[in-house]
Design a protein around this motif. Structure first.
Motif: not given
Length: 338
Positions: A177-186
């Motif tokens: 379950n490796i995903q791209f973070v769908e927020t821009k906080i990182y």
């Protein structure tokens, strides 16, 4: 081998054709091409649908705007291939890329190859300074940060962390379950994705040959613009990386501190794109230089490996000289574009 190639597309009507055509001519792998229209407001969807009519390997996903990470995640969900590769819509591959990769690829958990940086008036190949087969732990540490003699070229800090120029195992991504973070906080979702992925990998290979063309002069892209909250985003990224490497060996901790210190280069160049008054830019750099996380990173940064100009840059940083750091950032940005 079946490869799923995922391309997020946002307002890419003028550039996606070249990108897709550079892939369709490839020989060496069987592949499907997943084009994700991420809520584009121009004619991107029309272009994608027309392309899909020309080749049965093309699949189009149409969705509301979720950003680069959300578009990539949508592509992962639909991917049917044993392996996954990411390409950005404004970039393109060398015509013999897959042929060369297929001759060097031995089912590694992660396969990496180099790229050209394409500016308005020049193309600069990226020398990754490493090549061959490596334990995944080494590549993960290298993505966390540079150590020792690697610091002689600070521009290498993020040279390997892009998700394009890579081939991943699809089941590693989906099962874990490796995903791209769908927020821009990182602020650097590519680095976070790769560091997480390598937690589950055993081996890797790096081909130090530029087979991917990364367009640096497209002001309509997801990434090529001023980022007013980059400092805060990167601090969130560091918190996440810190959690991942908590139980790692000491060189990970050293590399992590060096990543924080070297990130001032990116923060400085980012401010050169700002429309704020020069005095306001100086204040923003000063905030970074007085941040406890950065102060600690500079205290532990080994300066002996740096060329003279970088020694000056980080001496100014340690001295909390915001004017000097910003001024050198302008010079660096000019030289990069020249």
């Amino acid at each position: 081998m079946t490869l799923s190639i995922i391309i997020p597309c946002y307002n890419a009507e003028k550039l996606i054709q070249k990108c897709v055509e550079s892939i369709l001519v490839q020989k060496g792998f069987d592949f499907e091409l997943i084009l994700v229209n991420d809520g584009a407001t121009d004619k991107t969807l029309e272009v994608l649908e027309n392309l899909a009519q020309t080749d049965e390997r093309i699949k189009v996903i149409n969705q509301e705007n979720k950003g680069l990470s959300g578009a990539r995640n949508s592509g992962i969900e639909q991917a049917q291939g044993k392996y996954i590769m990411f390409v950005d819509a404004d970039d393109w591959l060398e015509s013999n890329a897959f042929n060369i990769v297929s001759k060097n690829f031995n089912n590694e958990d992660l396969f990496c190859f180099s790229y050209n940086r394409v500016f308005d008036n020049k193309i600069t190949p990226r020398d990754l300074k490493i090549e061959g087969s490596f334990d995944a732990n080494f590549i993960q540490r290298r993505m966390v940060g540079l150590i020792g003699k690697e610091l002689s070229d600070p521009s290498q800090a993020d040279s390997l962390v892009t998700v394009w120029g890579k081939i991943y195992k699809s089941d590693f991504i989906k099962k874990n379950n490796i995903q791209f973070v769908e927020t821009k906080i990182y602020g650097n979702e590519d680095a976070l994705f790769n560091i997480q992925y390598l937690e589950f990998a055993s081996n890797s290979k790096v081909l130090n040959l530029p087979l991917y063309n990364y367009r640096k002069n497209n002001y309509l892209s997801y990434t090529n613009h001023y980022k007013p909250y980059l400092f805060q985003q990167w601090k969130m990224l560091y918190q996440k990386i810190s959690e991942i490497i908590t139980n790692k060996e000491d060189e990970f901790k050293v590399a992590f501190g060096n990543r924080i210190a070297l990130s001032l280069i990116g923060l400085g160049i980012n401010e050169t794109y700002s429309n704020l008054p020069f005095s306001a830019k100086i204040k923003k750099i000063a905030i970074v230089l007085h941040d406890d996380l950065y102060i600690k990173a500079y205290q532990n940064l080994e300066m002996k490996y740096f060329p003279m100009h970088w020694k000056l840059f980080f001496y100014l940083a340690k001295s909390k000289n915001a004017l000097g750091v910003l001024s050198l950032s302008y010079i660096m940005n000019f030289l990069i574009k020249k």
